[in-house]
Design a protein around this motif. Structure first.
Motif: not given
Length: 300
Positions: A140-157
Motif C-alpha cells: 500500500y505504501a509503494w509508489p505508483d511507479v513500482h506497482l506499474d513495474y510489478m504488474s509489467t513484470r508479472m505480465f512478462d513472466h
C-alpha cells in the motif's frame, strides 16, 4: 581487480543470477552456472560453462564444489512460484541442502547468499516480514511507479492474473486516496477489493518466498567455519534496468542500520555490481547487508 577469479553461481538463469553472471564475465572472471538445467552457453562473451545439478542431490553438489577449484560461490537460488503453497517448504529445503553441501565439501572460499528484503530490520528491532499486516501494508505504501513495474513484470513472466491483480490494487488505492469527481460511485468496489487484497497479501502462502529467505539467513547466522555474507535486496528491487555502477551498501542489524533497504530500491544490474565488488574485495564477511541505488531511470 587484476586476478581472474573462478566463480560458481547457483541459479544462473534467474533475474538476480543472470545479472551477476553478466557482471562477472564483463570483469574477466570465469563463471560456472550450476542448476538443474543451466545454460550451456552465455550471450555475453567470456569464460562460461554450465554444470547440471539438482540441489536435492547434496552429495552431487558437494562433489562439484569440492572439485571445482572455485574462489567464490554465489547462491542466487529461489524456489519456483508455480505453487504458492509449496514455496516455503521447497525454499527452506533448497537453502538447507545448499548449506549442507557447501559445508560438507572441501571448498573454503567466500560464499555469498542472495536472500530477500523481508529479513531487514526497522529501527525498532522488528524485521520487515514481522511488521503488522505485512505485506499488504508495504504494498500500500509503494509508489505508483513500482506497482506499474510489478504488474509489467508479472505480465512478462506470463502471470497475467497476478499482473491484473496488481493493476486493480493500484486503481483501488487511487480511488480511496486520490478521489476524483465520480470516485464515490466505485468506492464500495474499491474498498471490497482492498479488503480482499489485504486478506490475500497477509496469508502465509503469499509471503512464503520472503519467509524462506529469512530462514536462510537464520541458517547462516553464527556460522564461523565458512566465510559467508548474506545480501537482502532492497524492498523495491527492479529488473530490466540500467547499470549505473552507483550504489550504497548498508550492514543490517537489529538497530535498523540498513533501514534504507526497506525505503528504497535498486536495479538488478547495479546490485550485481555490488555483489561482484564483494566477490573481489571481501569487505562483508559474516555480515547481513543490503544495497540501494538509483531507480526510476526507465519507464518504471
Amino acid at each position: 581487480m587484476s586476478r581472474s577469479l573462478r566463480v560458481a553461481v547457483l541459479g544462473p538463469k534467474g533475474q538476480c543470477g543472470s545479472c551477476v553472471v553478466d557482471e562477472l564475465l564483463s570483469r574477466g572472471h570465469s563463471v560456472v552456472g550450476i542448476s538443474r538445467t543451466p545454460p550451456q552457453t552465455w550471450a555475453k562473451s567470456g569464460k562460461y560453462e554450465g554444470i547440471p545439478c539438482d540441489f536435492n542431490d547434496i552429495r552431487g553438489l558437494s562433489d562439484i564444489l569440492s572439485n571445482g577449484n572455485f574462489d567464490t560461490v554465489i547462491s542466487a537460488f529461489a524456489p519456483p512460484l508455480v505453487d504458492l503453497k509449496s514455496v516455503y517448504n521447497v525454499g527452506v529445503e533448497g537453502h538447507g541442502n545448499i548449506k549442507m553441501a557447501i559445508l560438507r565439501s572441501t571448498f573454503r572460499g567466500s560464499f555469498i547468499i542472495i536472500g530477500g528484503a523481508g529479513s531487514l530490520y526497522y529501527k525498532h528491532g522488528v524485521q520487515l516480514c514481522d511488521d503488522e499486516d505485512f505485506c499488504f501494508k508495504h504494498w500500500y505504501a509503494w509508489p505508483d511507479v513500482h506497482l506499474d513495474y510489478m504488474s509489467t513484470r508479472m505480465f512478462d513472466h506470463g502471470q497475467r492474473s497476478f499482473g491484473t491483480f496488481i493493476r486493480l490494487f493500484k486503481w483501488a488505492r487511487g480511488n480511496r486516496e486520490n478521489p476524483g469527481w465520480f470516485s464515490w460511485l466505485f468506492r464500495p468496489f474499491a474498498n471490497w477489493f482492498l479488503g480482499l487484497a489485504k486478506k490475500n497479501l497477509t496469508r502465509p502462502d503469499t509471503v512464503g518466498l520472503i519467509l524462506c529467505s529469512r530462514a536462510a539467513l537464520t541458517m547462516w547466522e553464527g556460522v564461523q567455519e565458512m566465510n559467508w555474507s548474506f545480501l537482502s535486496p532492497p524492498w523495491q528491487l527492479r529488473d530490466k534496468g540500467i547499470r549505473t555502477g552507483k550504489y550504497e551498501f548498508h550492514v543490517d542489524d537489529s538497530a535498523g542500520s540498513a533501514v534504507q533497504g526497506i525505503d528504497k530500491g535498486i536495479y538488478n544490474e547495479d546490485m550485481a555490481v555490488a555483489i561482484v565488488d564483494e566477490v573481489e574485495n571481501k569487505r562483508l564477511i559474516h555480515k547481513h547487508w543490503t544495497c540501494t541505488g538509483p531507480i526510476g531511470l526507465k519507464e518504471w
